[in-house]
Design a protein around this motif. Structure first.
Motif, PDB file in Angstrom:
ATOM      1  N   ARG A  19      10.049   3.954  -0.260  1.00 55.05           N
ATOM      2  CA  ARG A  19       9.657   2.712  -0.903  1.00 55.05           C
ATOM      3  C   ARG A  19       8.274   2.326  -0.411  1.00 55.05           C
ATOM      4  NH1 ARG A  19      12.053  -3.476  -1.030  1.00 55.05           N
ATOM      5  NH2 ARG A  19      11.196  -3.547   1.078  1.00 55.05           N
ATOM      6  N   LEU A  20       7.352   2.251  -1.337  1.00 56.15           N
ATOM      7  CA  LEU A  20       6.002   1.811  -1.023  1.00 56.15           C
ATOM      8  C   LEU A  20       5.906   0.313  -1.214  1.00 56.15           C
ATOM      9  CD1 LEU A  20       3.868   4.561  -2.810  1.00 56.15           C
ATOM     10  CD2 LEU A  20       4.940   4.615  -0.544  1.00 56.15           C
ATOM     11  N   SER A  21       5.119  -0.323  -0.352  1.00 59.14           N
ATOM     12  CA  SER A  21       4.851  -1.745  -0.469  1.00 59.14           C
ATOM     13  C   SER A  21       3.345  -1.959  -0.560  1.00 59.14           C
ATOM     14  CB  SER A  21       5.383  -2.501   0.741  1.00 59.14           C
ATOM     15  OG  SER A  21       6.778  -2.365   0.866  1.00 59.14           O
ATOM     16  N   CYS A  22       2.969  -3.017  -1.238  1.00 56.61           N
ATOM     17  CA  CYS A  22       1.557  -3.380  -1.357  1.00 56.61           C
ATOM     18  C   CYS A  22       1.472  -4.888  -1.190  1.00 56.61           C
ATOM     19  CB  CYS A  22       0.990  -2.950  -2.696  1.00 56.61           C
ATOM     20  SG  CYS A  22      -0.701  -3.516  -3.003  1.00 56.61           S
ATOM     21  N   ALA A  23       0.928  -5.306  -0.052  1.00 50.61           N
ATOM     22  CA  ALA A  23       0.786  -6.726   0.245  1.00 50.61           C
ATOM     23  C   ALA A  23      -0.601  -7.199  -0.170  1.00 50.61           C
ATOM     24  CB  ALA A  23       1.001  -6.972   1.733  1.00 50.61           C
ATOM     25  N   ALA A  24      -0.640  -8.323  -0.863  1.00 51.82           N
ATOM     26  CA  ALA A  24      -1.899  -8.842  -1.399  1.00 51.82           C
ATOM     27  C   ALA A  24      -2.269 -10.163  -0.750  1.00 51.82           C
ATOM     28  CB  ALA A  24      -1.780  -9.021  -2.908  1.00 51.82           C
ATOM     29  N   SER A  25      -3.556 -10.388  -0.650  1.00 53.98           N
ATOM     30  CA  SER A  25      -4.061 -11.692  -0.234  1.00 53.98           C
ATOM     31  C   SER A  25      -4.491 -12.445  -1.479  1.00 53.98           C
ATOM     32  CB  SER A  25      -5.246 -11.519   0.707  1.00 53.98           C
ATOM     33  OG  SER A  25      -6.325 -10.908   0.005  1.00 53.98           O
ATOM     34  N   GLY A  26      -4.861 -13.699  -1.345  1.00 54.45           N
ATOM     35  CA  GLY A  26      -5.336 -14.457  -2.493  1.00 54.45           C
ATOM     36  C   GLY A  26      -4.310 -15.451  -2.983  1.00 54.45           C
ATOM     37  N   ARG A  27      -4.799 -16.502  -3.618  1.00 57.61           N
ATOM     38  CA  ARG A  27      -3.930 -17.600  -4.014  1.00 57.61           C
ATOM     39  C   ARG A  27      -3.268 -17.405  -5.362  1.00 57.61           C
ATOM     40  NH1 ARG A  27      -7.593 -22.933  -2.473  1.00 57.61           N
ATOM     41  NH2 ARG A  27      -7.791 -22.523  -0.239  1.00 57.61           N
ATOM     42  N   THR A  28      -3.832 -16.548  -6.194  1.00 58.63           N
ATOM     43  CA  THR A  28      -3.356 -16.461  -7.578  1.00 58.63           C
ATOM     44  C   THR A  28      -2.737 -15.105  -7.859  1.00 58.63           C
ATOM     45  OG1 THR A  28      -5.568 -15.782  -8.284  1.00 58.63           O
ATOM     46  CG2 THR A  28      -5.041 -18.138  -8.385  1.00 58.63           C
ATOM     47  N   PHE A  29      -1.948 -14.618  -6.941  1.00 55.11           N
ATOM     48  CA  PHE A  29      -1.350 -13.291  -7.068  1.00 55.11           C
ATOM     49  C   PHE A  29      -0.592 -13.136  -8.378  1.00 55.11           C
ATOM     50  CE2 PHE A  29       0.453  -9.363  -5.826  1.00 55.11           C
ATOM     51  CZ  PHE A  29       1.800  -9.387  -6.154  1.00 55.11           C
ATOM     52  N   SER A  30       0.146 -14.157  -8.778  1.00 51.49           N
ATOM     53  CA  SER A  30       1.000 -14.038  -9.971  1.00 51.49           C
ATOM     54  C   SER A  30       0.189 -13.870 -11.246  1.00 51.49           C
ATOM     55  CB  SER A  30       1.924 -15.242 -10.085  1.00 51.49           C
ATOM     56  OG  SER A  30       1.167 -16.429 -10.253  1.00 51.49           O
ATOM     57  N   SER A  31      -1.096 -14.227 -11.191  1.00 49.24           N
ATOM     58  CA  SER A  31      -1.920 -14.129 -12.393  1.00 49.24           C
ATOM     59  C   SER A  31      -2.590 -12.764 -12.531  1.00 49.24           C
ATOM     60  CB  SER A  31      -2.997 -15.218 -12.391  1.00 49.24           C
ATOM     61  OG  SER A  31      -3.917 -15.009 -11.343  1.00 49.24           O
ATOM     62  N   TYR A  32      -2.301 -11.845 -11.622  1.00 49.15           N
ATOM     63  CA  TYR A  32      -2.873 -10.507 -11.665  1.00 49.15           C
ATOM     64  C   TYR A  32      -1.855  -9.499 -12.175  1.00 49.15           C
ATOM     65  CZ  TYR A  32      -7.059 -11.839  -9.075  1.00 49.15           C
ATOM     66  OH  TYR A  32      -8.249 -12.397  -8.695  1.00 49.15           O
ATOM     67  N   ALA A  33      -2.314  -8.614 -13.017  1.00 47.89           N
ATOM     68  CA  ALA A  33      -1.543  -7.415 -13.307  1.00 47.89           C
ATOM     69  C   ALA A  33      -1.658  -6.493 -12.096  1.00 47.89           C
ATOM     70  CB  ALA A  33      -2.075  -6.719 -14.550  1.00 47.89           C
ATOM     71  N   MET A  34      -0.581  -5.810 -11.773  1.00 52.63           N
ATOM     72  CA  MET A  34      -0.566  -4.914 -10.626  1.00 52.63           C
ATOM     73  C   MET A  34      -0.210  -3.513 -11.084  1.00 52.63           C
ATOM     74  SD  MET A  34      -1.396  -6.876  -8.124  1.00 52.63           S
ATOM     75  CE  MET A  34      -1.071  -5.739  -6.762  1.00 52.63           C
ATOM     76  N   GLY A  35      -0.846  -2.542 -10.481  1.00 52.60           N
ATOM     77  CA  GLY A  35      -0.591  -1.163 -10.874  1.00 52.60           C
ATOM     78  C   GLY A  35      -0.441  -0.254  -9.673  1.00 52.60           C
ATOM     79  N   TRP A  36       0.285   0.827  -9.883  1.00 50.60           N
ATOM     80  CA  TRP A  36       0.356   1.923  -8.910  1.00 50.60           C
ATOM     81  C   TRP A  36      -0.260   3.156  -9.568  1.00 50.60           C
ATOM     82  CZ3 TRP A  36       1.563   1.574  -3.904  1.00 50.60           C
ATOM     83  CH2 TRP A  36       2.339   0.498  -3.453  1.00 50.60           C
ATOM     84  N   PHE A  37      -1.119   3.805  -8.821  1.00 51.26           N
ATOM     85  CA  PHE A  37      -1.754   5.037  -9.263  1.00 51.26           C
ATOM     86  C   PHE A  37      -1.608   6.067  -8.160  1.00 51.26           C
ATOM     87  CE2 PHE A  37      -3.935   3.536 -13.071  1.00 51.26           C
ATOM     88  CZ  PHE A  37      -3.856   2.170 -12.898  1.00 51.26           C
ATOM     89  N   ARG A  38      -1.818   7.327  -8.493  1.00 50.47           N
ATOM     90  CA  ARG A  38      -1.761   8.371  -7.473  1.00 50.47           C
ATOM     91  C   ARG A  38      -2.836   9.413  -7.748  1.00 50.47           C
ATOM     92  NH1 ARG A  38       4.129  11.071  -9.026  1.00 50.47           N
ATOM     93  NH2 ARG A  38       3.501  12.009 -11.029  1.00 50.47           N
ATOM     94  N   GLN A  39      -3.241  10.077  -6.687  1.00 47.77           N
ATOM     95  CA  GLN A  39      -4.251  11.112  -6.805  1.00 47.77           C
ATOM     96  C   GLN A  39      -3.898  12.268  -5.892  1.00 47.77           C
ATOM     97  OE1 GLN A  39      -8.293   9.763  -6.191  1.00 47.77           O
ATOM     98  NE2 GLN A  39      -9.108  11.510  -7.351  1.00 47.77           N
ATOM     99  N   ALA A  40      -3.665  13.414  -6.509  1.00 49.34           N
ATOM    100  CA  ALA A  40      -3.387  14.637  -5.771  1.00 49.34           C
ATOM    101  C   ALA A  40      -4.700  15.375  -5.518  1.00 49.34           C
ATOM    102  CB  ALA A  40      -2.416  15.514  -6.559  1.00 49.34           C
ATOM    103  N   PRO A  41      -4.741  16.245  -4.517  1.00 51.44           N
ATOM    104  CA  PRO A  41      -5.975  16.978  -4.219  1.00 51.44           C
ATOM    105  C   PRO A  41      -6.480  17.745  -5.435  1.00 51.44           C
ATOM    106  CG  PRO A  41      -4.418  17.243  -2.434  1.00 51.44           C
ATOM    107  CD  PRO A  41      -3.686  16.537  -3.537  1.00 51.44           C
ATOM    108  N   GLY A  42      -7.756  17.570  -5.742  1.00 53.78           N
ATOM    109  CA  GLY A  42      -8.373  18.278  -6.848  1.00 53.78           C
ATOM    110  C   GLY A  42      -8.051  17.739  -8.218  1.00 53.78           C
ATOM    111  N   LYS A  43      -7.325  16.620  -8.269  1.00 54.05           N
ATOM    112  CA  LYS A  43      -6.946  16.042  -9.562  1.00 54.05           C
ATOM    113  C   LYS A  43      -7.491  14.642  -9.695  1.00 54.05           C
ATOM    114  CE  LYS A  43      -2.704  18.720 -10.230  1.00 54.05           C
ATOM    115  NZ  LYS A  43      -1.262  18.656 -10.573  1.00 54.05           N
ATOM    116  N   GLU A  44      -7.548  14.162 -10.932  1.00 57.49           N
ATOM    117  CA  GLU A  44      -7.999  12.802 -11.183  1.00 57.49           C
ATOM    118  C   GLU A  44      -6.898  11.805 -10.828  1.00 57.49           C
ATOM    119  OE1 GLU A  44     -11.125  13.649 -14.860  1.00 57.49           O
ATOM    120  OE2 GLU A  44      -9.332  12.447 -15.192  1.00 57.49           O
ATOM    121  N   ARG A  45      -7.326  10.587 -10.570  1.00 49.62           N
ATOM    122  CA  ARG A  45      -6.360   9.523 -10.305  1.00 49.62           C
ATOM    123  C   ARG A  45      -5.568   9.262 -11.582  1.00 49.62           C
ATOM    124  NH1 ARG A  45      -8.376   4.593  -6.694  1.00 49.62           N
ATOM    125  NH2 ARG A  45      -8.980   6.460  -5.546  1.00 49.62           N
ATOM    126  N   GLU A  46      -4.249   9.174 -11.448  1.00 55.83           N
ATOM    127  CA  GLU A  46      -3.420   8.991 -12.627  1.00 55.83           C
ATOM    128  C   GLU A  46      -2.511   7.768 -12.490  1.00 55.83           C
ATOM    129  OE1 GLU A  46      -0.550  12.041 -13.448  1.00 55.83           O
ATOM    130  OE2 GLU A  46       0.321  11.985 -11.440  1.00 55.83           O
TER     131      GLU A  46
END
Length: 124
Positions: A19-46
Protein backbone atom coordinates in the motif's frame (compact mmCIF):
# COMPACT_ATOMS: atom_id res chain seq x y z
CA UNK A 1 1.70 25.32 -3.51
CA UNK A 2 1.42 21.60 -2.75
CA UNK A 3 4.15 19.32 -1.47
CA UNK A 4 3.77 15.57 -1.82
CA UNK A 5 5.61 12.80 0.00
CA UNK A 6 5.17 9.16 -1.00
CA UNK A 7 5.87 6.15 1.18
CA UNK A 8 5.17 2.45 1.28
CA UNK A 9 7.27 1.10 -1.54
CA UNK A 10 9.52 -1.91 -1.21
CA UNK A 11 10.40 -5.38 -2.41
CA UNK A 12 7.66 -7.97 -2.62
CA UNK A 13 7.21 -11.35 -4.26
CA UNK A 14 4.84 -11.81 -7.15
CA UNK A 15 1.29 -12.19 -5.87
CA UNK A 16 1.99 -10.03 -2.85
CA UNK A 17 0.57 -6.67 -1.80
CA UNK A 18 1.78 -3.19 -0.96
CA UNK A 19 0.00 0.00 0.00
CA UNK A 20 1.47 3.28 -1.13
CA UNK A 21 0.63 6.51 0.66
CA UNK A 22 1.02 10.08 -0.52
CA UNK A 23 0.77 12.81 2.10
CA UNK A 24 0.08 16.33 0.86
CA UNK A 25 0.57 19.76 2.32
CA UNK A 26 -1.64 22.74 1.54
CA UNK A 27 -5.03 23.97 2.60
CA UNK A 28 -7.11 23.04 -0.42
CA UNK A 29 -6.24 19.38 -0.86
CA UNK A 30 -9.83 18.39 -1.68
CA UNK A 31 -9.86 20.76 -4.65
CA UNK A 32 -7.00 18.92 -6.37
CA UNK A 33 -7.22 15.96 -8.66
CA UNK A 34 -4.70 13.35 -7.54
CA UNK A 35 -2.92 10.82 -9.68
CA UNK A 36 -0.56 7.88 -9.42
CA UNK A 37 1.97 7.32 -12.17
CA UNK A 38 4.87 4.92 -12.56
CA UNK A 39 8.09 4.81 -14.50
CA UNK A 40 10.11 1.69 -15.20
CA UNK A 41 13.76 1.86 -16.31
CA UNK A 42 14.02 2.91 -19.94
CA UNK A 43 10.30 3.60 -20.23
CA UNK A 44 8.14 6.70 -20.20
CA UNK A 45 6.13 7.68 -17.17
CA UNK A 46 2.71 6.08 -17.42
CA UNK A 47 -0.68 6.65 -15.86
CA UNK A 48 -1.78 4.19 -13.17
CA UNK A 49 -4.80 5.72 -11.43
CA UNK A 50 -6.40 9.09 -10.75
CA UNK A 51 -9.06 10.56 -8.54
CA UNK A 52 -10.90 13.70 -9.60
CA UNK A 53 -11.30 16.84 -7.52
CA UNK A 54 -13.35 16.27 -4.39
CA UNK A 55 -13.01 12.53 -5.00
CA UNK A 56 -15.91 12.36 -7.40
CA UNK A 57 -14.51 9.84 -9.87
CA UNK A 58 -11.65 7.35 -9.93
CA UNK A 59 -9.92 6.02 -13.03
CA UNK A 60 -7.34 3.29 -13.54
CA UNK A 61 -5.35 1.88 -16.41
CA UNK A 62 -6.68 -1.46 -17.67
CA UNK A 63 -3.56 -3.38 -16.61
CA UNK A 64 -4.20 -2.69 -12.92
CA UNK A 65 -8.00 -2.82 -12.79
CA UNK A 66 -9.14 -5.44 -10.32
CA UNK A 67 -5.74 -5.41 -8.61
CA UNK A 68 -5.03 -1.78 -7.60
CA UNK A 69 -7.39 0.51 -5.71
CA UNK A 70 -6.90 4.23 -5.29
CA UNK A 71 -8.53 6.07 -2.42
CA UNK A 72 -8.22 9.44 -0.74
CA UNK A 73 -8.79 10.79 2.75
CA UNK A 74 -9.32 14.53 2.53
CA UNK A 75 -9.22 14.96 6.31
CA UNK A 76 -5.73 13.44 6.38
CA UNK A 77 -4.73 15.03 3.07
CA UNK A 78 -3.55 11.64 1.91
CA UNK A 79 -4.12 9.41 -1.08
CA UNK A 80 -3.45 5.71 -1.15
CA UNK A 81 -2.77 3.08 -3.75
CA UNK A 82 -3.56 -0.42 -2.55
CA UNK A 83 -1.75 -2.85 -4.83
CA UNK A 84 -2.70 -6.52 -4.72
CA UNK A 85 -1.69 -9.51 -6.84
CA UNK A 86 1.49 -7.72 -7.83
CA UNK A 87 3.35 -8.83 -10.93
CA UNK A 88 7.00 -8.37 -11.95
CA UNK A 89 5.84 -5.98 -14.67
CA UNK A 90 4.53 -3.66 -11.92
CA UNK A 91 8.13 -2.95 -10.95
CA UNK A 92 8.74 0.80 -11.25
CA UNK A 93 9.16 4.02 -9.37
CA UNK A 94 5.70 5.17 -8.37
CA UNK A 95 4.88 8.87 -8.18
CA UNK A 96 1.87 10.70 -6.87
CA UNK A 97 0.87 14.01 -8.39
CA UNK A 98 -1.60 16.81 -7.82
CA UNK A 99 -3.46 19.01 -10.28
CA UNK A 100 -6.04 21.78 -9.87
CA UNK A 101 -7.44 20.89 -13.30
CA UNK A 102 -10.86 19.42 -13.77
CA UNK A 103 -10.05 17.45 -16.91
CA UNK A 104 -7.22 15.59 -18.57
CA UNK A 105 -6.21 13.95 -15.33
CA UNK A 106 -5.02 10.78 -17.05
CA UNK A 107 -2.11 12.70 -18.58
CA UNK A 108 1.06 13.49 -16.61
CA UNK A 109 1.24 16.83 -18.42
CA UNK A 110 -1.83 17.97 -16.49
CA UNK A 111 -0.13 17.74 -13.12
CA UNK A 112 1.69 20.66 -11.51
CA UNK A 113 3.03 18.99 -8.39
CA UNK A 114 4.93 15.72 -8.00
CA UNK A 115 6.32 13.67 -5.17
CA UNK A 116 9.83 12.29 -5.10
CA UNK A 117 8.72 8.77 -5.98
CA UNK A 118 8.89 5.44 -4.18
CA UNK A 119 10.42 2.27 -5.60
CA UNK A 120 8.28 -0.83 -5.99
CA UNK A 121 10.09 -4.03 -6.94
CA UNK A 122 8.22 -7.26 -7.57
CA UNK A 123 10.31 -10.42 -7.78
CA UNK A 124 9.21 -13.46 -9.72
Amino acid sequence: QVQLVESGGGLVQAGGSLRLSCAASGRTFSSYAMGWFRQAPGKEREFVAANSRNGGNTYAVDSVKGRFTMSRDNAKKTVYLQMNSLKPEDTAVYYCAASPAGRGILSPATYDYWGQGTQVTVSS
